[in-house]
Scaffold this active site. Sequence first.
Site, PDB file in Angstrom:
ATOM      1  N   GLU A 142       0.857  -1.232  -0.042  1.00 28.96           N
ATOM      2  CA  GLU A 142       0.235  -0.141   0.033  1.00 28.96           C
ATOM      3  C   GLU A 142       0.826   1.147   0.056  1.00 28.96           C
ATOM      4  O   GLU A 142       0.392   2.383  -0.521  1.00 28.96           O
ATOM      5  CB  GLU A 142      -1.099  -0.009   1.218  1.00 28.96           C
ATOM      6  CG  GLU A 142      -2.076  -0.839   1.070  1.00 28.96           C
ATOM      7  CD  GLU A 142      -1.744  -2.293   1.719  1.00 28.96           C
ATOM      8  OE1 GLU A 142      -0.420  -2.427   2.020  1.00 28.96           O
ATOM      9  OE2 GLU A 142      -2.618  -2.953   2.064  1.00 28.96           O
TER      10      GLU A 142
ATOM     11  N   GLN B 189      19.046  -3.261   9.352  1.00 24.45           N
ATOM     12  CA  GLN B 189      19.715  -3.423   8.088  1.00 24.45           C
ATOM     13  C   GLN B 189      18.653  -3.742   6.951  1.00 24.45           C
ATOM     14  O   GLN B 189      18.884  -3.472   5.852  1.00 24.45           O
ATOM     15  CB  GLN B 189      20.844  -4.401   8.293  1.00 24.45           C
ATOM     16  CG  GLN B 189      21.863  -3.910   9.333  1.00 24.45           C
ATOM     17  CD  GLN B 189      22.920  -5.224   9.472  1.00 24.45           C
ATOM     18  OE1 GLN B 189      23.286  -5.917   8.532  1.00 24.45           O
ATOM     19  NE2 GLN B 189      23.428  -5.583  10.519  1.00 24.45           N
TER      20      GLN B 189
ATOM     21  N   CYS C 223     -19.506  13.556  25.245  1.00 20.99           N
ATOM     22  CA  CYS C 223     -20.369  12.979  24.090  1.00 20.99           C
ATOM     23  C   CYS C 223     -21.175  11.668  24.603  1.00 20.99           C
ATOM     24  O   CYS C 223     -22.279  12.199  25.140  1.00 20.99           O
ATOM     25  CB  CYS C 223     -19.564  12.686  22.951  1.00 20.99           C
ATOM     26  SG  CYS C 223     -20.561  12.894  21.279  1.00 20.99           S
TER      27      CYS C 223
ATOM     28  N   HIS D 142     -16.464  17.182  22.149  1.00 20.04           N
ATOM     29  CA  HIS D 142     -15.453  16.555  22.775  1.00 20.04           C
ATOM     30  C   HIS D 142     -14.095  17.496  23.288  1.00 20.04           C
ATOM     31  O   HIS D 142     -13.286  17.653  22.196  1.00 20.04           O
ATOM     32  CB  HIS D 142     -14.679  15.613  21.636  1.00 20.04           C
ATOM     33  CG  HIS D 142     -15.651  14.510  21.446  1.00 20.04           C
ATOM     34  ND1 HIS D 142     -15.543  13.355  21.996  1.00 20.04           N
ATOM     35  CD2 HIS D 142     -16.657  14.390  20.535  1.00 20.04           C
ATOM     36  CE1 HIS D 142     -16.425  12.325  21.433  1.00 20.04           C
ATOM     37  NE2 HIS D 142     -17.121  13.124  20.691  1.00 20.04           N
TER      38      HIS D 142
ATOM     39  N   GLU E 119     -11.503  16.999  24.747  1.00 21.97           N
ATOM     40  CA  GLU E 119     -10.275  16.300  24.693  1.00 21.97           C
ATOM     41  C   GLU E 119      -9.241  16.534  23.582  1.00 21.97           C
ATOM     42  O   GLU E 119      -8.095  16.681  23.422  1.00 21.97           O
ATOM     43  CB  GLU E 119     -10.408  14.918  25.024  1.00 21.97           C
ATOM     44  CG  GLU E 119     -10.875  14.107  23.734  1.00 21.97           C
ATOM     45  CD  GLU E 119     -12.409  14.073  23.724  1.00 21.97           C
ATOM     46  OE1 GLU E 119     -13.087  14.609  24.526  1.00 21.97           O
ATOM     47  OE2 GLU E 119     -12.740  12.910  23.180  1.00 21.97           O
TER      48      GLU E 119
HETATM   49  N1  GLN Z   1     -23.064   7.788  19.650  1.00 20.48           N
HETATM   50  C1  GLN Z   1     -23.493   8.735  20.002  1.00 20.48           C
HETATM   51  C2  GLN Z   1     -23.943   9.876  19.058  1.00 20.48           C
HETATM   52  O1  GLN Z   1     -23.784   9.376  17.749  1.00 20.48           O
HETATM   53  C3  GLN Z   1     -22.328   9.737  20.704  1.00 20.48           C
HETATM   54  C4  GLN Z   1     -21.107   9.913  19.823  1.00 20.48           C
HETATM   55  C5  GLN Z   1     -19.851  10.061  20.499  1.00 20.48           C
HETATM   56  O2  GLN Z   1     -19.585   9.769  21.592  1.00 20.48           O
HETATM   57  N2  GLN Z   1     -18.778  10.686  19.869  1.00 20.48           N
HETATM   58  O3  GLN Z   1     -24.289  10.889  19.050  1.00 20.48           O
END
Ligand code: GLN
Length: 544
Positions: free
Chosen positions: A156, A198, A388, A512, A514
Site C-alpha cells: 500500500e 539493516q 459526548c 469533545h 479532549e
Molecule cells: N453515539 C453517540 C452519537 O452519535 C455519541 C457519539 C460520541 O460519543 N462521539 O451521538
Amino acid sequence: MPKPDSSLNSKFIFVTGGVMSGLGKGVTAASVGRLLSNAGFTVTAVKIDPYLNVDAGTMNPYQHGEVYVLKDGAEVDLDLGNYERFLGIEMTSDHNITTGKVYQHVINQERTGDYLGKTVQIIPHITDDIKRRIRAVAEGHDVCIVEVGGTVGDIESMPFLEALRQLSHEESNNCVLFLHVTLIPHSKNEEPKTKPTQHSVKELRSIGIQPDLIVGRSATSLDDEVRQKIALFCDVPAEAVFSNPDLEDIYHLPMSLEEEALDEYVMERLNLLENSLPIPDRDTTWRQSVTAPKNEEVNIALVGKYGLEDAYISVYEALKHAGISHGVQVNTLWVQSEILDDGDTSFLSKLELDGIVIPGGFGSRGTPGKINAIRYARESGVPYLGLCLGFQLAVVEYARNVLNLKDAHSSEIHPETSNPVIDLLPDQHDIDELGGTMRLGELETHIQENSLAHSLYGSNSCLERHRHRYEVNPNYIDSLEEFGLKFTGKSGPRMEILEVPGHPYFFGTQFHPEFTSRPTNPSPPFLGLVHAALKHSSTKNNKK
Ligand code: GLN
C-alpha cells in the site's frame, strides 16, 4: 525574541518506519517538529495513511485506535492528535492523505475528462496528486514533516514512497531529509540487534530511497558500538543515528532527542542553522510544562467500552495536561464498562477513585455499566466528567433515577424506548451514508453566566469539536431542568453542556474537549475535573 527569516522555502522531513508498526514513529516525527519549532521555525505536518478508506471516520477504534477529529470536522488517524499536541498547531483534512482520498480524486478527474486521451496510471497521475497535496500543505511553512504510516515494504505504501522519492529529486539541495524510525530489539542475553534495521533500510534503498537519519527505537539508548554498526551497514554517518529509548512519558522525547543533538544535525543538513534562534533564546515552554514537578496524585477511572489505551488516547492525554497544570500526577485507571453491567459498583468503590470519566462511544455494548458508573458518581459525590456519549448517558441516568422515567434511554441504544431522552438530530434522519455525515468539527457553544461552565471557560462562549448523531431530545429539557439538571451550554436549540448544581463536580459535554487540550494549554472541563479530584482526594485522606 528575534524571528528567523520567514522567506525560506519549505524544507521537508520524510519519516518512514521499519520492522514493525506501532514503534512511535508519529511521536518521533512530532518531537522533531517540536524541536524545530522551539528553534523558531514554523512547522507543519502531513500524515499519510496508505489504507483505502477515504478517512478514518468509519474505522473501528479497536483496530486503529481513536478517531481524532480536526477543527474542520475531518475524522483522522490519532497521529494527527500527536502533531496538534506536540506542535500546538491546528490541522485540517488536507493534512491527512489516504490512498482512498487520492484515488477518489484522480478517478473523479478521469471521469470528468481531465486526462482526456491519456492512460491514467499510478506513475505519474497518482504520484503527482500525492506531491501536489504535500506541497499545498507545506506552503508558507519553514518545515513540513511527512510521516508515512505502516512499514517500508507494504504494498500500500509504494506509490507514496515513490512520490516522496520524486519530490526529493525535484526540490533543490538541502531541502529534503529522509528519517527512518526502526526497531532495535534485544536478544535473550540483552544484546541489541541491528539486523532487522539493516533489512528495512535495504528495502528502502531498493526503492531508491537512502535514509539520511536513523532513529532506533529500543529499551535503552543506543551505544556507540550499535551506532557504528548501523552506520556501516546502512550507509549513514554514525552521528546520524539517534535513539528513541523507553521514557517515563512520551512528552520527554523531544528533550531526549535534543540531548543527542538531533535538532542541530537536522538543521545543519537542511541549511537552517544560521536562521535558527541561538540556543539560549529557544522556546522552553514545552520543557518547563512537561517536566513540572507533581506533588500530589489522584486516581481517575476511564470507564469505556474498550479496555484499550489507544482508543481513548486524547482523553488520557487531556487528563495528563490538566495534571501538569495542577502539579498533580493523574493515575488513569482503565475500566471496561461491561464489568459494571450487573449494577454492582463495589469494584469502583475499591479503586478509591477521585474522579470518573466516560468518554465518547457508539453502540450499546457496555452501556448499562456506564449508566451504573454515572449513578455511582452522582450519588456518592465522586467528580464526574462525561464526554459526548458520557454526556448523553448522564441525561439517561438522571431521567431514570431522578425523574423516575425507568425506561428512559437513547434511541441509538434502545430505539423502542417510550422515553427517548436522547434522540437522533433532526438533520440525521434521512442520511444513508455513514462516512463523514455526523455533526462534525468545531462549533460554538454559548455559555450561561453564573454557571460552573462559565467559571471554567471564563467566557460566554467556547469553540469545541463535535462528532455525534444524537442529542438531548428537546421535549425533555424542561422536566430535566425542573428536577435539577442544568444545561449551561447551548448551541442554538442543542444542549451542549450539563451540570448538577450541588454536586462537587458533575459536568458533561456533548462536544469533545479532549481534542483541543494541549500540554501547555489544558482543556477547561479537564482542569475542573482534576481540581475537584484533588479536593476529593484530600478529604478522603483527611478521613483516613
Ligand atoms: N453515539 C453517540 C452519537 O452519535 C455519541 C457519539 C460520541 O460519543 N462521539 O451521538
